[in-house]
Design an enzyme around this catalytic site. Structure first.
Site, PDB file in Angstrom:
ATOM      1  N   GLY A  41       0.761  -1.132   0.019  1.00 56.66           N
ATOM      2  CA  GLY A  41      -0.007  -0.116   0.002  1.00 56.66           C
ATOM      3  C   GLY A  41       0.851   1.315   0.130  1.00 56.66           C
ATOM      4  O   GLY A  41       2.100   1.173   0.309  1.00 56.66           O
ATOM      5  N   SER A  48      -0.800  -0.827   7.159  1.00 53.60           N
ATOM      6  CA  SER A  48      -0.152  -1.406   8.823  1.00 53.60           C
ATOM      7  C   SER A  48      -1.417  -1.852   9.587  1.00 53.60           C
ATOM      8  O   SER A  48      -1.309  -2.862  10.260  1.00 53.60           O
ATOM      9  CB  SER A  48       0.452  -0.456   9.440  1.00 53.60           C
ATOM     10  OG  SER A  48       1.787   0.089   8.736  1.00 53.60           O
ATOM     11  N   ALA A  65       9.899  -4.578  14.147  1.00 51.21           N
ATOM     12  CA  ALA A  65      10.019  -3.184  13.549  1.00 51.21           C
ATOM     13  C   ALA A  65      11.337  -2.896  12.831  1.00 51.21           C
ATOM     14  O   ALA A  65      12.412  -2.947  13.494  1.00 51.21           O
ATOM     15  CB  ALA A  65       9.708  -2.186  14.657  1.00 51.21           C
ATOM     16  N   HIS A  84       2.004   3.894  16.368  1.00 48.98           N
ATOM     17  CA  HIS A  84       1.972   2.366  15.887  1.00 48.98           C
ATOM     18  C   HIS A  84       2.078   1.660  17.460  1.00 48.98           C
ATOM     19  O   HIS A  84       1.258   0.593  17.428  1.00 48.98           O
ATOM     20  CB  HIS A  84       3.084   1.992  14.804  1.00 48.98           C
ATOM     21  CG  HIS A  84       2.985   2.347  13.711  1.00 48.98           C
ATOM     22  ND1 HIS A  84       2.743   1.217  12.566  1.00 48.98           N
ATOM     23  CD2 HIS A  84       2.719   3.322  13.026  1.00 48.98           C
ATOM     24  CE1 HIS A  84       2.552   1.504  11.633  1.00 48.98           C
ATOM     25  NE2 HIS A  84       2.653   3.117  11.910  1.00 48.98           N
ATOM     26  N   ARG A  85       2.788   1.784  18.142  1.00 50.95           N
ATOM     27  CA  ARG A  85       2.810   1.270  19.348  1.00 50.95           C
ATOM     28  C   ARG A  85       1.548   1.127  20.327  1.00 50.95           C
ATOM     29  O   ARG A  85       1.129   0.166  20.683  1.00 50.95           O
ATOM     30  CB  ARG A  85       4.117   1.817  20.136  1.00 50.95           C
ATOM     31  CG  ARG A  85       5.489   1.340  19.848  1.00 50.95           C
ATOM     32  CD  ARG A  85       6.398   2.296  20.664  1.00 50.95           C
ATOM     33  NE  ARG A  85       7.889   1.654  20.329  1.00 50.95           N
ATOM     34  CZ  ARG A  85       8.940   2.127  20.858  1.00 50.95           C
ATOM     35  NH1 ARG A  85       8.796   3.352  21.541  1.00 50.95           N
ATOM     36  NH2 ARG A  85      10.078   2.007  20.353  1.00 50.95           N
ATOM     37  N   GLU A  96      13.208  -4.622  17.579  1.00 47.42           N
ATOM     38  CA  GLU A  96      13.518  -3.552  16.861  1.00 47.42           C
ATOM     39  C   GLU A  96      14.933  -4.146  16.166  1.00 47.42           C
ATOM     40  O   GLU A  96      15.905  -4.055  16.815  1.00 47.42           O
ATOM     41  CB  GLU A  96      13.629  -2.455  17.512  1.00 47.42           C
ATOM     42  CG  GLU A  96      12.419  -1.618  17.924  1.00 47.42           C
ATOM     43  CD  GLU A  96      12.467  -0.438  18.577  1.00 47.42           C
ATOM     44  OE1 GLU A  96      13.686   0.169  18.824  1.00 47.42           O
ATOM     45  OE2 GLU A  96      11.362   0.371  18.844  1.00 47.42           O
TER      46      GLU A  96
END
Length: 208
Positions: A41, A48, A65, A84-85, A96
């Site tokens: 997208g 997401s 991430a 996001h978190r 991460e």
């Protein structure tokens, strides 16, 4: 030389499209969040959110991430990461890392990778692509192929988010064109090894 390698990667992916199509017919729209799923997208398209919804039925999810960690030097990026978190379930575990291949190879629970675009940007930086350092093409090809091979072999439910870069104008800078070409080739290769591919446009999901 770079174009030849990009073409070889694209040809390899294209040669597997028949297999991918057969897999899609076989699995259909199998249970949401199962198998290997690629979600494409544009910016702010809702890709997401859709990926997170696909994984919401699993009790244990590792959120990988792949972008740069938040920093006080870039408050806008830090705000994006925080949003996001806040949206993710608190019981999901976050990793991460820029080592997507090693991480995916080791995990034994459902995985959500967000996103391949930010990972490619980090890889290109690490291999010296922006400065056109000698041998950067070979180094990036090795990193991408290792990830595609691991993606193909994984047996845990995994969803990867990526930017769709093939619908815009030709980037005006060499760096922009390198990023577009490399990520476009990676998206094609990953799609060929996925059970399901979805394109998210303005929050609407298209199965492709």
């Amino acid at each position: 030389m770079m174009n030849d390698r990009r073409r070889r990667l694209a040809d390899l992916a294209a040669g597997r499209l028949e297999t991918a199509a057969a897999l899609l017919r076989r699995y259909g729209r199998r249970g949401e969040g199962h198998g290997r799923v690629l979600v494409l997208g544009g910016v702010r398209s809702g890709k997401s959110r859709h990926a997170e919804q696909l994984m919401s039925r699993h009790n244990h999810v590792v959120y990988v991430a792949a972008g740069l960690p938040p920093s006080a030097d870039d408050p806008e990026w830090a705000a994006r990461v925080a949003a996001h978190r806040a949206r993710r379930p608190p019981h999901w575990r976050t990793v991460e890392t820029d080592d997507l291949t090693g991480t995916l190879r080791e995990l034994t629970t459902p995985v959500l990778i967000d996103c391949l675009g930010t990972w490619v940007s980090r890889v290109l930086d690490e291999v010296g692509a922006w400065q056109q350092e000698d041998g950067w093409q070979e180094r990036v090809d090795e990193r991408l192929q290792a990830f595609v091979d691991t993606w193909r072999a994984t047996t845990v439910p995994v969803v990867a988010v990526s930017n769709e870069v093939g619908s815009g104008v030709v980037p005006p800078t060499p760096a922009g064109r390198i990023f577009r070409d490399v990520l476009g080739s990676l998206n094609t290769a990953v799609a060929a090894e996925s059970h399901s591919v979805r394109l998210v446009v303005a929050g609407r999901v298209i199965h492709i």
